[in-house]
Design a protein around this motif. Sequence first.
Motif, short mmCIF file in Angstrom:
data_model
loop_
_atom_site.label_atom_id
_atom_site.label_comp_id
_atom_site.label_asym_id
_atom_site.label_seq_id
_atom_site.Cartn_x
_atom_site.Cartn_y
_atom_site.Cartn_z
N SER A 123 0.83 -1.21 0.00
CA SER A 123 0.00 0.00 0.00
C SER A 123 0.87 1.26 0.00
O SER A 123 0.38 2.35 -0.28
N SER A 124 2.17 1.10 0.27
CA SER A 124 3.05 2.28 0.23
C SER A 124 4.12 2.13 -0.86
O SER A 124 5.15 2.80 -0.84
N ARG A 125 3.87 1.23 -1.81
CA ARG A 125 4.82 1.03 -2.92
C ARG A 125 4.56 2.03 -4.04
O ARG A 125 3.43 2.26 -4.44
N TRP A 126 5.60 2.62 -4.57
CA TRP A 126 5.53 3.48 -5.75
C TRP A 126 6.44 2.87 -6.80
O TRP A 126 7.54 2.42 -6.49
N THR A 127 5.96 2.87 -8.04
CA THR A 127 6.65 2.15 -9.11
C THR A 127 6.98 3.09 -10.26
O THR A 127 6.17 3.95 -10.63
N ASN A 136 9.44 2.94 -1.76
CA ASN A 136 8.46 2.81 -0.71
C ASN A 136 8.42 4.08 0.12
O ASN A 136 9.47 4.58 0.53
N THR A 137 7.21 4.58 0.33
CA THR A 137 7.03 5.84 1.07
C THR A 137 7.79 5.83 2.39
O THR A 137 8.34 6.85 2.80
N PRO A 141 12.16 5.74 0.31
CA PRO A 141 11.55 6.83 -0.46
C PRO A 141 12.48 7.36 -1.55
O PRO A 141 13.70 7.33 -1.39
N PRO A 142 11.91 7.86 -2.65
CA PRO A 142 12.74 8.53 -3.66
C PRO A 142 13.23 9.87 -3.07
O PRO A 142 12.67 10.35 -2.09
N ARG A 143 14.27 10.43 -3.68
CA ARG A 143 14.80 11.71 -3.16
C ARG A 143 13.72 12.80 -3.20
O ARG A 143 13.59 13.58 -2.27
N VAL A 144 12.94 12.82 -4.27
CA VAL A 144 11.83 13.77 -4.38
C VAL A 144 10.55 12.95 -4.51
O VAL A 144 10.47 12.05 -5.35
N ALA A 145 9.56 13.25 -3.65
CA ALA A 145 8.34 12.43 -3.64
C ALA A 145 7.71 12.36 -5.03
O ALA A 145 7.55 13.37 -5.71
N GLY A 146 7.36 11.14 -5.46
CA GLY A 146 6.65 10.96 -6.71
C GLY A 146 7.52 10.99 -7.96
O GLY A 146 7.01 10.89 -9.08
N ASP A 150 16.55 8.32 -10.87
CA ASP A 150 17.43 8.26 -12.03
C ASP A 150 16.88 8.98 -13.25
O ASP A 150 17.54 9.83 -13.82
N ASP A 151 15.65 8.62 -13.65
CA ASP A 151 15.18 9.19 -14.92
C ASP A 151 14.34 10.46 -14.73
O ASP A 151 13.93 11.10 -15.71
N GLY A 152 14.05 10.81 -13.47
CA GLY A 152 13.35 12.07 -13.21
C GLY A 152 11.87 12.07 -13.60
O GLY A 152 11.17 13.07 -13.47
N GLY A 153 11.38 10.90 -14.10
CA GLY A 153 9.97 10.80 -14.51
C GLY A 153 9.06 10.46 -13.33
O GLY A 153 9.53 10.17 -12.23
N ALA A 154 7.75 10.49 -13.60
CA ALA A 154 6.77 10.29 -12.53
C ALA A 154 6.72 8.83 -12.06
O ALA A 154 6.87 7.90 -12.85
#
Length: 216
Positions: A123-127, A136-137, A141-146, A150-154
């Motif tokens: 439930s806290s996984r982002w792909t 994972n939130t 977590p990624p450096r910037v949320a969402g 690496d590729d800077g995409g959503a």
Amino acid sequence: MRLIFLGPPGAGKGTQARILERRFGARQISTGDILRENRARGTALGKEAEGYMKRGELVPDALIIAMIERELDSSRDGFIMDGFPRTVAQAEAFDALLARKQWPLDAVVLFDADRKTLVDRLSSRWTNPRNGRTYNTFSNPPRVAGVDDDDGGALVQREDDKPETVSKRLDVYDEQTKPLVAYYRTTGKLAEIDALQSVDDVAHQLAHAIGLEHAH
Ligand code: ADP
Ligand code: ADP
């Protein structure tokens, strides 16, 4: 190296496969990622798989086995199967394919985790939909949320990671995939790891289980 990663959704198989890929040049084959790519491209396979995936059910064995047969053509240097096999029929078909190629498995790694942890992780996984990398939130977590580091995409939350579908997928694992634990135990190649530990700890356990602890 020729490995199978076995374990429920959310156990951390994809995360560890990527670490091995980066460290040892192993090739991760994620059937879920391949199916999602096919859906994004609108192929016949993608269209057939879509309904099953949305419901959290398994895609029929015949489609999956044909897909794996194609993937093996470019797996001469080894593979990490992430999310395959998921039924006894898939495991038997895979054994036959590997026997024909004379490619014995090195190990089948079982990622062990309890249901509550799995529900929380999913439930806290982002792909990253472009390459399947997960964050994972809470734990990773990624450096910037969402946004992918690496590729800077959503980053996206997978539609089958919502609670109702997660529960269904975990039931499907218990009913259809868990029997593979007994199946592979008889081969003497099953290695069990505690997937509740941190990503680094699990990576250590894994390296030990497959005899790579001194390789780096
Ligand atoms: P799987 O491929 O088995 O479905 P993932 O590798 O996608 O699992 O991991 C599921 C979620 O849990 C992701 O959000 C991931 O970042 C996170 N995760 C993976 N391994 C761990 C771990 N050891 N501890 C905490 N969270 C983890
Ligand atoms: P997770 O990593 O969270 O376990 P996957 O990305 O592996 O999820 O799988 C997503 C969905 O793709 C599954 O719920 C199922 O519908 C389909 N799928 C993936 N691999 C297989 C397989 N080996 N057999 C049947 N269906 C599969």
